[in-house]
Scaffold this motif. Structure first.
Motif, PDB file in Angstrom:
ATOM      1  N   GLY A 148     -33.163  38.577  11.069  1.00  0.00           N
ATOM      2  CA  GLY A 148     -34.047  37.963  10.533  1.00  0.00           C
ATOM      3  C   GLY A 148     -33.799  38.542   8.980  1.00  0.00           C
ATOM      4  N   PRO A 149     -34.897  38.339   8.031  1.00  0.00           N
ATOM      5  CA  PRO A 149     -34.683  38.874   6.659  1.00  0.00           C
ATOM      6  C   PRO A 149     -35.342  40.305   7.013  1.00  0.00           C
ATOM      7  N   VAL A 150     -34.763  41.191   5.880  1.00  0.00           N
ATOM      8  CA  VAL A 150     -34.936  42.622   5.884  1.00  0.00           C
ATOM      9  C   VAL A 150     -36.571  42.678   5.355  1.00  0.00           C
ATOM     10  N   SER A 151     -37.605  43.358   6.016  1.00  0.00           N
ATOM     11  CA  SER A 151     -38.886  43.563   5.540  1.00  0.00           C
ATOM     12  C   SER A 151     -38.598  44.792   4.844  1.00  0.00           C
ATOM     13  N   ARG A 152     -39.422  44.619   3.804  1.00  0.00           N
ATOM     14  CA  ARG A 152     -39.497  46.114   2.683  1.00  0.00           C
ATOM     15  C   ARG A 152     -39.685  47.379   3.639  1.00  0.00           C
ATOM     16  N   HIS A 153     -40.560  47.257   4.802  1.00  0.00           N
ATOM     17  CA  HIS A 153     -41.032  48.130   5.564  1.00  0.00           C
ATOM     18  C   HIS A 153     -39.747  48.782   6.236  1.00  0.00           C
ATOM     19  N   MET A 154     -38.892  48.047   6.749  1.00  0.00           N
ATOM     20  CA  MET A 154     -37.811  48.365   7.634  1.00  0.00           C
ATOM     21  C   MET A 154     -36.385  48.564   6.743  1.00  0.00           C
ATOM     22  N   GLN A 155     -36.598  48.396   5.396  1.00  0.00           N
ATOM     23  CA  GLN A 155     -35.430  48.663   4.555  1.00  0.00           C
ATOM     24  C   GLN A 155     -34.618  50.106   4.623  1.00  0.00           C
ATOM     25  N   ALA A 156     -35.749  51.037   4.377  1.00  0.00           N
ATOM     26  CA  ALA A 156     -35.037  52.519   4.564  1.00  0.00           C
ATOM     27  C   ALA A 156     -34.791  52.835   5.997  1.00  0.00           C
ATOM     28  N   ALA A 157     -35.234  52.177   6.882  1.00  0.00           N
ATOM     29  CA  ALA A 157     -34.845  52.663   8.285  1.00  0.00           C
ATOM     30  C   ALA A 157     -33.581  52.079   8.662  1.00  0.00           C
ATOM     31  N   LEU A 158     -33.328  50.786   8.193  1.00  0.00           N
ATOM     32  CA  LEU A 158     -31.926  50.163   8.108  1.00  0.00           C
ATOM     33  C   LEU A 158     -31.019  50.836   7.481  1.00  0.00           C
ATOM     34  N   ARG A 159     -31.166  51.166   6.306  1.00  0.00           N
ATOM     35  CA  ARG A 159     -30.299  51.992   5.675  1.00  0.00           C
ATOM     36  C   ARG A 159     -29.704  53.259   6.451  1.00  0.00           C
ATOM     37  N   ARG A 160     -30.936  54.204   6.676  1.00  0.00           N
ATOM     38  CA  ARG A 160     -30.480  55.197   7.437  1.00  0.00           C
ATOM     39  C   ARG A 160     -30.026  55.266   8.867  1.00  0.00           C
ATOM     40  N   THR A 161     -30.256  53.854   9.558  1.00  0.00           N
ATOM     41  CA  THR A 161     -29.421  53.790  10.718  1.00  0.00           C
ATOM     42  C   THR A 161     -27.820  53.381  10.475  1.00  0.00           C
ATOM     43  N   TYR A 162     -27.664  52.537   9.567  1.00  0.00           N
ATOM     44  CA  TYR A 162     -26.412  52.157   9.057  1.00  0.00           C
ATOM     45  C   TYR A 162     -25.368  53.456   8.540  1.00  0.00           C
ATOM     46  N   ASP A 163     -26.250  54.339   7.741  1.00  0.00           N
ATOM     47  CA  ASP A 163     -25.580  55.746   7.398  1.00  0.00           C
ATOM     48  C   ASP A 163     -25.267  56.727   8.391  1.00  0.00           C
ATOM     49  N   ALA A 164     -26.098  56.509   9.690  1.00  0.00           N
ATOM     50  CA  ALA A 164     -26.013  57.637  10.968  1.00  0.00           C
ATOM     51  C   ALA A 164     -24.806  56.875  11.645  1.00  0.00           C
ATOM     52  N   THR A 165     -24.498  55.546  11.455  1.00  0.00           N
ATOM     53  CA  THR A 165     -23.307  55.389  12.399  1.00  0.00           C
ATOM     54  C   THR A 165     -22.085  55.563  11.845  1.00  0.00           C
ATOM     55  N   PRO A 166     -21.217  56.136  12.757  1.00  0.00           N
ATOM     56  CA  PRO A 166     -20.047  56.851  12.361  1.00  0.00           C
ATOM     57  C   PRO A 166     -19.045  55.461  11.965  1.00  0.00           C
ATOM     58  N   ASP A 167     -17.859  56.064  11.170  1.00  0.00           N
ATOM     59  CA  ASP A 167     -17.167  55.020  10.823  1.00  0.00           C
ATOM     60  C   ASP A 167     -16.188  54.759  11.942  1.00  0.00           C
ATOM     61  N   PRO A 168     -15.379  53.624  12.385  1.00  0.00           N
ATOM     62  CA  PRO A 168     -15.619  52.484  11.428  1.00  0.00           C
ATOM     63  C   PRO A 168     -16.758  51.480  11.995  1.00  0.00           C
ATOM     64  N   ARG A 169     -17.451  51.048  10.915  1.00  0.00           N
ATOM     65  CA  ARG A 169     -18.467  50.103  11.152  1.00  0.00           C
ATOM     66  C   ARG A 169     -18.524  48.783  10.591  1.00  0.00           C
TER      67      ARG A 169
END
Length: 91
Positions: free
Chosen positions: A1-22
């Protein structure tokens, strides 16, 4: 679904914590563009407003065949990323 404002930071942190390649796949109209919710005080909109999206699978809901096609397309985009990482890692 759409990214809620409250989940925006958590989504970004999860993406940054995922190893390459992603690879990021936006599945469904809401994930692709924000859908009927769009951008508002509570919604940042589609995933591409927060993360770099590699593959978009539109639809509401998307057909199973479209999801499978999107995953296969993402796997094709993953192969060059793996080769680039191997090139960097090899002496």
């Amino acid at each position: 679904g759409p990214v809620s404002r409250h989940m925006q930071a958590a989504l970004r942190r999860t993406y940054d914590a995922t190893p390459d390649p992603r690879v990021v796949i936006a599945i469904g109209a809401c994930a692709c563009s924000g859908g009927i919710v769009g951008s508002s005080y509570a919604s940042a909109g589609g995933v591409d407003k927060i993360l770099p999206v590699d593959v978009y699978v539109p639809g509401c809901p998307p057909r199973p065949e479209a999801i499978i096609f999107g995953i296969l397309l993402a796997m094709g985009r993953l192969a060059p990323k793996i080769r680039a990482i191997r090139k960097i890692a090899s002496p």
